[in-house]
Enzyme design. Structure first.
Site, PDB file in Angstrom:
ATOM      1  N   GLU A  79      -8.557  -3.845  -2.173  1.00  0.00           N
ATOM      2  CA  GLU A  79      -8.141  -3.758  -3.534  1.00  0.00           C
ATOM      3  C   GLU A  79      -9.224  -4.728  -4.461  1.00  0.00           C
ATOM      4  O   GLU A  79      -9.139  -4.544  -5.671  1.00  0.00           O
ATOM      5  CB  GLU A  79      -6.903  -4.678  -3.638  1.00  0.00           C
ATOM      6  CG  GLU A  79      -5.796  -3.836  -3.137  1.00  0.00           C
ATOM      7  CD  GLU A  79      -4.332  -4.442  -2.903  1.00  0.00           C
ATOM      8  OE1 GLU A  79      -4.352  -5.540  -3.003  1.00  0.00           O
ATOM      9  OE2 GLU A  79      -3.176  -3.769  -2.741  1.00  0.00           O
ATOM     10  N   GLU A 110      -7.233  -6.886  20.381  1.00  0.00           N
ATOM     11  CA  GLU A 110      -7.234  -8.301  19.937  1.00  0.00           C
ATOM     12  C   GLU A 110      -7.946  -9.319  21.132  1.00  0.00           C
ATOM     13  O   GLU A 110      -8.200 -10.215  20.826  1.00  0.00           O
ATOM     14  CB  GLU A 110      -6.027  -8.625  19.366  1.00  0.00           C
ATOM     15  CG  GLU A 110      -4.933  -9.107  20.328  1.00  0.00           C
ATOM     16  CD  GLU A 110      -3.655  -9.663  19.835  1.00  0.00           C
ATOM     17  OE1 GLU A 110      -3.315 -10.515  20.213  1.00  0.00           O
ATOM     18  OE2 GLU A 110      -2.945  -9.024  18.897  1.00  0.00           O
TER      19      GLU A 110
END
Length: 270
Positions: A79, A110
């Site tokens: 963004e 992960e």
């Protein structure tokens, strides 16, 4: 370490609750998140200041995370270009398992301690940059390994975690610990912890971009004009800054591609 994010919910028999009670109780828990973030403001301030300092000198901001935490970092990074008009690679979000993990969980991604550094190395990360690890639990190996390697390379490191005394915070030079406590659904850190991380990311990127001069007054003068709504918003901003009518402001905006440039050219011509 004690993981408060994994503690049992304050609520039980959720499947027997009326919908109204479920919503009321989730909302009650959410109210506590902003207060938890407020407690961490001094830590956030330090991270903002060092990040802005590095980026003023040509550095970049990298987010590394897994699961919800990684997705939030990718969202914040993605963004920044449309909001602040910065290059797409100035703020970069990296998620364990690669871009495919944004939509679909990648099993055990992960748990790889070395992958984050390999992901960062693609961007030739250096001492000019900042690496921020995002991990609600504060125990994610992907994040720990990435921060540890960045520290070895004398790169500024920060983190956003939701437990105290975590391994991730121990690795970060500028840790941010937002203690959100047990989730409404036990262990579901996409809820309060995720909300807290989003709030901190909003603060970090917005405050840094303000420090970099990417906001004028309170306006996004460098935003990208990628749809009609933003063109209309930009036109109104040019009108307010210059006194031009709507048609002239729109023409000037589209000619120069940004509110800042349009206003600068107009002022120079006066």
């Amino acid at each position: 370490m004690e993981r408060t994010t994994e503690k049992d919910s304050h609520y039980n028999n959720l499947e027997q609750m009326p919908v109204s009670e479920i919503l009321k109780n989730i909302n009650k828990e959410d109210h506590s998140v902003a207060d938890a973030v407020a407690e961490a403001l001094p830590q956030i301030e330090k991270l903002v200041e060092i990040t802005a300092e590095k980026m003023k000198n040509g550095g970049r901001l990298f987010y590394i995370g897994a699961g919800t935490s990684g997705r939030l970092g990718v969202v914040d990074a993605s963004e920044c270009p449309p909001t602040f008009g910065v290059p797409f690679d100035m703020v970069v979000g990296l998620i364990a398992g690669g871009d495919g993990a944004i939509r679909k969980a990648v099993e055990f991604a992960e748990d790889d301690m070395t992958q984050a550094w390999r992901d960062l190395s693609v961007y030739q990360v250096s001492e000019r940059d900042v690496v921020v690890g995002i991990a609600a639990s504060g125990t994610t190996p992907y994040v720990i390994g990435g921060l540890r390697k960045a520290n070895e390379k004398n790169i500024v490191t920060g983190c956003i975690v939701c437990n105290t005394g975590s391994p991730v915070a121990a690795e970060a030079k500028y840790p941010v610990e937002v203690i959100t406590g047990p989730e409404f659904v036990t262990g579901s850190t996409r809820m309060k912890a995720g909300t807290a991380q989003k709030l901190v990311l909003n603060m970090l990127s917005t405050a840094v971009m303000i420090q970099l001069g990417r906001i004028k007054g309170n306006k996004m003068v460098d935003m990208q004009l990628t749809n009609n709504k933003l063109v209309d918003r930009g036109t109104r901003m040019v009108m307010n800054y210059t006194g031009l009518n709507e048609t002239a402001a729109a023409e000037l905006l589209m000619k120069y591609g940004s509110v800042r440039r349009a206003v600068e050219v107009h002022m120079q011509g006066e």
